[in-house]
Design an enzyme around this catalytic site. Structure first.
Site, PDB file in Angstrom:
ATOM      1  N   TYR A   1      -8.605  -8.088  14.627  1.00 59.41           N
ATOM      2  CA  TYR A   1      -9.536  -7.960  13.508  1.00 59.41           C
ATOM      3  C   TYR A   1      -9.374  -9.084  12.477  1.00 59.41           C
ATOM      4  CZ  TYR A   1     -11.571  -3.383  14.620  1.00 59.41           C
ATOM      5  OH  TYR A   1     -12.287  -2.360  15.173  1.00 59.41           O
TER       6      TYR A   1
ATOM      7  N   THR B   1      13.227  10.009   7.515  1.00 56.89           N
ATOM      8  CA  THR B   1      13.855   9.238   8.583  1.00 56.89           C
ATOM      9  C   THR B   1      14.969  10.056   9.215  1.00 56.89           C
ATOM     10  OG1 THR B   1      15.570   8.223   7.205  1.00 56.89           O
ATOM     11  CG2 THR B   1      13.394   7.150   7.243  1.00 56.89           C
ATOM     12  N   SER B   2      15.779   9.424  10.049  1.00 59.03           N
ATOM     13  CA  SER B   2      16.888  10.119  10.708  1.00 59.03           C
ATOM     14  C   SER B   2      18.037  10.417   9.760  1.00 59.03           C
ATOM     15  CB  SER B   2      17.394   9.296  11.900  1.00 59.03           C
ATOM     16  OG  SER B   2      17.768   7.991  11.478  1.00 59.03           O
TER      17      SER B   2
ATOM     18  N   ALA C   1      -3.803  -0.148   6.752  1.00 53.11           N
ATOM     19  CA  ALA C   1      -3.715   0.224   5.336  1.00 53.11           C
ATOM     20  C   ALA C   1      -3.997   1.702   5.134  1.00 53.11           C
ATOM     21  CB  ALA C   1      -4.673  -0.625   4.511  1.00 53.11           C
TER      22      ALA C   1
ATOM     23  N   GLY D   1       4.143   3.523   5.933  1.00 49.55           N
ATOM     24  CA  GLY D   1       3.389   2.286   6.100  1.00 49.55           C
ATOM     25  C   GLY D   1       3.786   1.492   7.330  1.00 49.55           C
TER      26      GLY D   1
ATOM     27  N   HIS E   1       0.814  -1.220   0.000  1.00 50.29           N
ATOM     28  CA  HIS E   1       0.000   0.000   0.000  1.00 50.29           C
ATOM     29  C   HIS E   1       0.852   1.277   0.000  1.00 50.29           C
ATOM     30  CE1 HIS E   1      -3.247  -2.701   0.484  1.00 50.29           C
ATOM     31  NE2 HIS E   1      -2.949  -3.030   1.718  1.00 50.29           N
TER      32      HIS E   1
ATOM     33  N   CYS F   1      -6.732  -6.944   3.854  1.00 48.00           N
ATOM     34  CA  CYS F   1      -7.931  -6.844   4.686  1.00 48.00           C
ATOM     35  C   CYS F   1      -9.120  -7.541   4.026  1.00 48.00           C
ATOM     36  CB  CYS F   1      -8.279  -5.381   4.956  1.00 48.00           C
ATOM     37  SG  CYS F   1      -8.423  -4.370   3.473  1.00 48.00           S
TER      38      CYS F   1
ATOM     39  N   GLU G   1      10.435  -5.614  -5.335  1.00 55.16           N
ATOM     40  CA  GLU G   1       9.372  -6.343  -4.636  1.00 55.16           C
ATOM     41  C   GLU G   1       9.624  -7.836  -4.730  1.00 55.16           C
ATOM     42  OE1 GLU G   1       6.653  -7.878  -2.628  1.00 55.16           O
ATOM     43  OE2 GLU G   1       6.584  -5.669  -2.682  1.00 55.16           O
TER      44      GLU G   1
ATOM     45  N   GLY H   1     -13.024  -0.131  11.546  1.00 56.44           N
ATOM     46  CA  GLY H   1     -14.375  -0.669  11.612  1.00 56.44           C
ATOM     47  C   GLY H   1     -14.381  -2.137  11.237  1.00 56.44           C
TER      48      GLY H   1
END
Length: 444
Positions: free
Chosen positions: A157, A270-271, A298, A279, A10, A42, A32, A327
């Site tokens: 969930y 970031t630092s 997400a 994410g 995502h 989800c 990837e 939810g």
């Protein structure tokens, strides 16, 4: 500008799409490990239950779509090492086994999270599965066809949704968790009690307050889950215990929380300069307590991915933080929450007040109306709204999205009590449910 994006679910997908929209000439390469991107995990339970029979519909982008934008898409490619100081990385093509090096000007870490898998005795038996990505979804569906007894471990969930899905498929389903309530991080006991009653009414066996000790098997396959209190027959086990940041590649090179979540500023930086994160790999600013927390959602991921792109060449658009709004639908129950529960507020050391109101969703002179229960959590000293929950047979979950804005803007109970909401008999009452619960809190 040469941009390397490591990981593309995502946050990575959102970052890439927005970078190419803003900087068409940017040289973007994505790495990837899987052969797909943007899978909505989800929706796994919906796919398992057959509500969404085609898992392909759970993707909202593809490697081909990114390639059309001019992105160099290195799918099934694992990044083996990253040297942030020298702006180099080493990767391996999983199809050919070939290793190679690359350089970057900007690095975006969107490596996400991975399921927590404790070392249980018998944990290597067949048919003990994870639920995170597309391949997991396919495996769960295939294995579930011949399974009679299914055990889901972890009642957050994902575990709760899977337990419902397996019961809908006619499986003898057991849901195990070490804590005494399901979804305890998101909901107070009134709400979890209602959800548990619904599960029991549908025949789901709830084994709560039990710790898994080991798995037993026959012929290399799992056959039983043993807890500290009982044992349960199992042809199929799905682990939904939780998630950890997948950030080992940059450990020791960036500032992190003890759990490995990368620390970022309000611009996703970031630092280290020119290194961004978004994410599930990083922290979020949690507004109810004004602190950094690890909340893998997400919604956080896509928002943060977009912000990486907006701030890639300079700080422009701030991250406003999160309330962890979420939810869930369990059979006929529509439940949502935002911010802190009463239990969570007290655990954070806050002197919290809590009010609960049950009222009908619209005027009683209308032909139909539905009852709803809504809870408001607030700081007794500052009167600031900290959280809320709602449950009803009718979908009224959007009230929690509104309450999320209330929390983000640090509104008080008094302000919420008199804030302007429209009234129309088809939809509501003269006093919104949010007004009503806030009014109930005025004298608390």
């Amino acid at each position: 500008m040469k941009v390397a994006v490591v990981g593309c679910t995502h946050a990575g997908t959102a970052a890439i799409l927005n970078i190419k929209a803003l900087y068409k000439d940017a040289d973007v390469t994505v790495y990837e490990r899987n052969d797909n991107i943007s899978f909505l995990s989800c929706g796994i339970a919906l796919n398992v239950a057959g509500v969404v029979p085609d898992a392909q519909k759970l993707f909202y982008s593809s490697p081909a779509a990114l390639a059309e934008l001019g992105v160099c898409t290195k799918m099934q490619t694992e990044v083996l090492a990253i040297d942030i100081a020298s702006k180099k990385l080493k990767a391996k093509d999983l199809k050919t086994g070939k290793e190679f090096e690359d350089t970057f000007d900007k690095l975006i870490i969107t490596t996400g999270s991975w399921p927590i898998v404790p070392k249980f005795e018998g944990g290597d038996l067949e048919n003990i599965l994870l639920s995170k990505n597309y391949d997991h979804s396919k495996t769960i569906i295939a294995k579930a066809k011949d399974a009679k007894n299914v055990v889901v471990i972890g009642a957050g969930y994902i575990g709760v949704e899977l337990a419902e899905a397996f019961e809908m498929l006619g499986k003898n389903t057991t849901l195990i968790d070490a804590v005494p309530r399901i979804m305890n991080k998101y909901l107070d006991q009134y709400y979890t009690d209602k959800a548990e009653e619904t599960f029991k009414a549908h025949g789901v066996n709830l084994a709560l307050g039990q710790k898994v000790v080991k798995f037993e098997g026959a012929k290399g396959k799992v056959s039983k889950v043993v807890t500290d209190k009982d044992s349960y027959e199992a042809d199929l086990v799905v682990l939904c215990i939780g998630f950890r940041p997948n950030t080992d590649l940059v450990k020791g090179q960036l500032d992190m929380l003890p759990n490995g979540a990368i620390i970022i500023d309000e611009y996703m930086q970031t630092s280290v300069k020119d290194v961004f994160a978004a994410g599930d790999s990083c922290v979020v600013s949690y507004n109810p307590t004004d602190e950094e927390r690890y909340i893998p959602l997400a919604t956080n991921a896509v928002r943060m991915g977009m912000l990486v792109a907006r701030n890639l060449v300079g700080p422009k658009l701030k991250y406003l933080g999160t309330q962890g709004t979420s939810g869930i639908k369990i059979y006929d129950l529509n439940i949502a929450s935002t911010g802190l529960t009463e239990e969570g507020a007290k655990a954070a050391g806050i002197d919290a007040g809590c009010v609960q109101v049950t009222d009908n969703d619209r005027a009683e002179f209308m032909p139909t109306f539905e009852p709803a229960t809504i809870t408001l959590v607030f700081d007794k000293k500052t009167r600031r709204v900290l959280g809320g929950q709602i449950i009803s047979d009718k979908d009224l979950t959007q009230y929690m999205n509104t309450l999320s804005v209330v929390i983000q803007n640090k509104m008080t109970v008094e302000e919420l009590a008199v804030v302007d909401f429209f009234f129309q008999p088809h939809f509501n009452k003269p006093w919104s449910l949010l007004n009503t619960v806030a009014i109930a809190a005025l004298d608390k």
